[in-house]
Design a protein around this motif. Sequence first.
Motif, PDB file in Angstrom:
ATOM      1  N   ALA A   1     -28.051   6.345 -93.661  1.00  0.00           N
ATOM      2  CA  ALA A   1     -26.674   5.862 -93.722  1.00  0.00           C
ATOM      3  C   ALA A   1     -26.625   4.345 -93.816  1.00  0.00           C
ATOM      4  CB  ALA A   1     -25.897   6.343 -92.500  1.00  0.00           C
ATOM      5  N   GLY A   2     -27.504   3.674 -93.063  1.00  0.00           N
ATOM      6  CA  GLY A   2     -27.536   2.216 -93.116  1.00  0.00           C
ATOM      7  C   GLY A   2     -27.953   1.701 -94.475  1.00  0.00           C
ATOM      8  N   GLY A   3     -28.882   2.403 -95.119  1.00  0.00           N
ATOM      9  CA  GLY A   3     -29.308   2.013 -96.453  1.00  0.00           C
ATOM     10  C   GLY A   3     -28.197   2.177 -97.471  1.00  0.00           C
ATOM     11  N   ILE A   4     -27.453   3.268 -97.362  1.00  0.00           N
ATOM     12  CA  ILE A   4     -26.324   3.487 -98.274  1.00  0.00           C
ATOM     13  C   ILE A   4     -25.300   2.369 -98.117  1.00  0.00           C
ATOM     14  CG2 ILE A   4     -24.364   4.998 -98.764  1.00  0.00           C
ATOM     15  CD1 ILE A   4     -26.239   7.364 -97.995  1.00  0.00           C
ATOM     16  N   ALA A   5     -25.010   2.006 -96.881  1.00  0.00           N
ATOM     17  CA  ALA A   5     -24.040   0.937 -96.630  1.00  0.00           C
ATOM     18  C   ALA A   5     -24.523  -0.389 -97.217  1.00  0.00           C
ATOM     19  CB  ALA A   5     -23.792   0.797 -95.130  1.00  0.00           C
ATOM     20  N   ALA A   6     -25.815  -0.682 -97.076  1.00  0.00           N
ATOM     21  CA  ALA A   6     -26.359  -1.942 -97.595  1.00  0.00           C
ATOM     22  C   ALA A   6     -26.327  -1.970 -99.119  1.00  0.00           C
ATOM     23  CB  ALA A   6     -27.778  -2.141 -97.081  1.00  0.00           C
ATOM     24  N   ILE A   7     -26.673  -0.856 -99.737  1.00  0.00           N
ATOM     25  CA  ILE A   7     -26.670  -0.776-101.201  1.00  0.00           C
ATOM     26  C   ILE A   7     -25.249  -0.936-101.741  1.00  0.00           C
ATOM     27  CG2 ILE A   7     -26.985   0.865-103.103  1.00  0.00           C
ATOM     28  CD1 ILE A   7     -29.478   1.862-101.370  1.00  0.00           C
ATOM     29  N   GLN A   8     -24.306  -0.269-101.112  1.00  0.00           N
ATOM     30  CA  GLN A   8     -22.917  -0.419-101.528  1.00  0.00           C
ATOM     31  C   GLN A   8     -22.446  -1.855-101.329  1.00  0.00           C
ATOM     32  OE1 GLN A   8     -20.465   2.548 -99.645  1.00  0.00           O
ATOM     33  NE2 GLN A   8     -21.577   4.254-100.541  1.00  0.00           N
ATOM     34  N   ALA A   9     -22.925  -2.521-100.278  1.00  0.00           N
ATOM     35  CA  ALA A   9     -22.535  -3.902-100.014  1.00  0.00           C
ATOM     36  C   ALA A   9     -22.979  -4.822-101.141  1.00  0.00           C
ATOM     37  CB  ALA A   9     -23.117  -4.377 -98.686  1.00  0.00           C
ATOM     38  N   THR A  10     -24.178  -4.598-101.686  1.00  0.00           N
ATOM     39  CA  THR A  10     -24.629  -5.448-102.793  1.00  0.00           C
ATOM     40  C   THR A  10     -23.774  -5.204-104.038  1.00  0.00           C
ATOM     41  OG1 THR A  10     -26.299  -3.963-103.788  1.00  0.00           O
ATOM     42  CG2 THR A  10     -26.996  -5.292-101.906  1.00  0.00           C
ATOM     43  N   LEU A  11     -23.443  -3.956-104.308  1.00  0.00           N
ATOM     44  CA  LEU A  11     -22.638  -3.633-105.487  1.00  0.00           C
ATOM     45  C   LEU A  11     -21.217  -4.154-105.338  1.00  0.00           C
ATOM     46  CD1 LEU A  11     -23.959  -0.018-106.143  1.00  0.00           C
ATOM     47  CD2 LEU A  11     -24.370  -2.035-107.564  1.00  0.00           C
ATOM     48  N   ASP A  12     -20.694  -4.133-104.134  1.00  0.00           N
ATOM     49  CA  ASP A  12     -19.345  -4.635-103.894  1.00  0.00           C
ATOM     50  C   ASP A  12     -19.292  -6.162-103.885  1.00  0.00           C
ATOM     51  OD1 ASP A  12     -18.265  -2.087-103.692  1.00  0.00           O
ATOM     52  OD2 ASP A  12     -18.462  -1.997-101.508  1.00  0.00           O
ATOM     53  N   SER A  13     -20.454  -6.812-103.747  1.00  0.00           N
ATOM     54  CA  SER A  13     -20.485  -8.273-103.618  1.00  0.00           C
ATOM     55  C   SER A  13     -20.936  -8.983-104.887  1.00  0.00           C
ATOM     56  CB  SER A  13     -21.405  -8.665-102.453  1.00  0.00           C
ATOM     57  OG  SER A  13     -20.946  -8.110-101.240  1.00  0.00           O
ATOM     58  N   GLY A  14     -21.072  -8.247-105.980  1.00  0.00           N
ATOM     59  CA  GLY A  14     -21.360  -8.902-107.247  1.00  0.00           C
ATOM     60  C   GLY A  14     -22.543  -8.391-108.026  1.00  0.00           C
ATOM     61  N   ALA A  15     -23.322  -7.466-107.460  1.00  0.00           N
ATOM     62  CA  ALA A  15     -24.423  -6.891-108.227  1.00  0.00           C
ATOM     63  C   ALA A  15     -23.862  -5.990-109.322  1.00  0.00           C
ATOM     64  CB  ALA A  15     -25.357  -6.094-107.327  1.00  0.00           C
ATOM     65  N   ASP A  16     -24.485  -6.053-110.495  1.00  0.00           N
ATOM     66  CA  ASP A  16     -24.059  -5.215-111.620  1.00  0.00           C
ATOM     67  C   ASP A  16     -24.774  -3.873-111.640  1.00  0.00           C
ATOM     68  OD1 ASP A  16     -22.404  -7.249-113.257  1.00  0.00           O
ATOM     69  OD2 ASP A  16     -24.287  -8.316-112.896  1.00  0.00           O
ATOM     70  N   VAL A  17     -25.998  -3.865-111.164  1.00  0.00           N
ATOM     71  CA  VAL A  17     -26.863  -2.684-111.176  1.00  0.00           C
ATOM     72  C   VAL A  17     -27.647  -2.702-109.876  1.00  0.00           C
ATOM     73  CG1 VAL A  17     -28.748  -1.486-112.389  1.00  0.00           C
ATOM     74  CG2 VAL A  17     -27.120  -2.879-113.691  1.00  0.00           C
ATOM     75  N   VAL A  18     -27.989  -1.530-109.369  1.00  0.00           N
ATOM     76  CA  VAL A  18     -28.838  -1.479-108.186  1.00  0.00           C
ATOM     77  C   VAL A  18     -30.029  -0.573-108.445  1.00  0.00           C
ATOM     78  CG1 VAL A  18     -27.718   0.479-107.014  1.00  0.00           C
ATOM     79  CG2 VAL A  18     -28.859  -1.292-105.661  1.00  0.00           C
ATOM     80  N   GLU A  19     -31.180  -0.989-107.929  1.00  0.00           N
ATOM     81  CA  GLU A  19     -32.381  -0.165-107.931  1.00  0.00           C
ATOM     82  C   GLU A  19     -32.578   0.352-106.515  1.00  0.00           C
ATOM     83  OE1 GLU A  19     -35.482  -2.772-109.069  1.00  0.00           O
ATOM     84  OE2 GLU A  19     -34.623  -3.245-111.030  1.00  0.00           O
TER      85      GLU A  19
END
Length: 291
Positions: A32-50
Amino acid sequence: MNELLACALAKAKQENRAALVTYLPAGFPTVAGGIAAIQATLDSGADVVEIGLPHSDPVLDGPVIQTADDIALRGGLRIRDVMRTVREAYQATGKPVLVMSYWNPIARYGIERFAGELADAGGAGCILLDLPVQESGPWRRHATEHGLATVFVVAPNTTDARLREVASAGSGFVYASSLMGVTGARDSVSDAAGSLVRRVRAATDLPVCVGIGISNAAQAAQVAGFADGVIVGSAMVRAILDAPDQASGLAAVRTLTTELADGVRQPHQVGRFDREWHPTGGRRRPLGDHP
């Protein structure tokens, strides 16, 4: 090529900038913590996530990502948790989500099964760290059937012949490792990165995204001057490892991503340049500024 991924990279180019690609392992510090962190990067300006699929023997990863992988595996991470992470990140943001993995876990899980489940979860494709191109046919067949991109990694010592082989087999983009060695933040961007991007572009029209060693906005801006995408992983992981609690970790990830997103929007951005290079410095000329 996966349409969502292609559109994200094309949108960045149209905006006269490089795309920002972030990396975090699934299951770190928890699922759950990883999902929250990944979403945080996408919500903060990342275009793509690995999203990394943690491996017990991550030979290409440095100590920071190795530590995160160990935390995830000791927490009981399974491939179903990776698929959950992909699904929730995609559904929450609508942005392209790739899985980065060594080949052994996918082969053991079943190639067709993995590709099908990744597509069902909304995944855009896979970055395959150690799968030789000449042995990638079975994966690529199933990936194509499910609309998944297949991204291969090249390095400064990759021969021109090998670059052409990778370019013809891959899709989505080419992952250009900025230096030889394992992943990890560096004090400066390798001089080899610009030369490698130039060589890749001579072999393919696929976008070229540069990773390994990029940790701050200044480095992101530097790489954005000659690459189509800037990939940041270890610095993201370190931000969470150094935080005293999950809330602080999420705040640190948001701050870092925002700074990096600003960095790729600095002057000398990708969209302002064509694909010709100055004979000195490896820097491309602005459009319309040819002698």
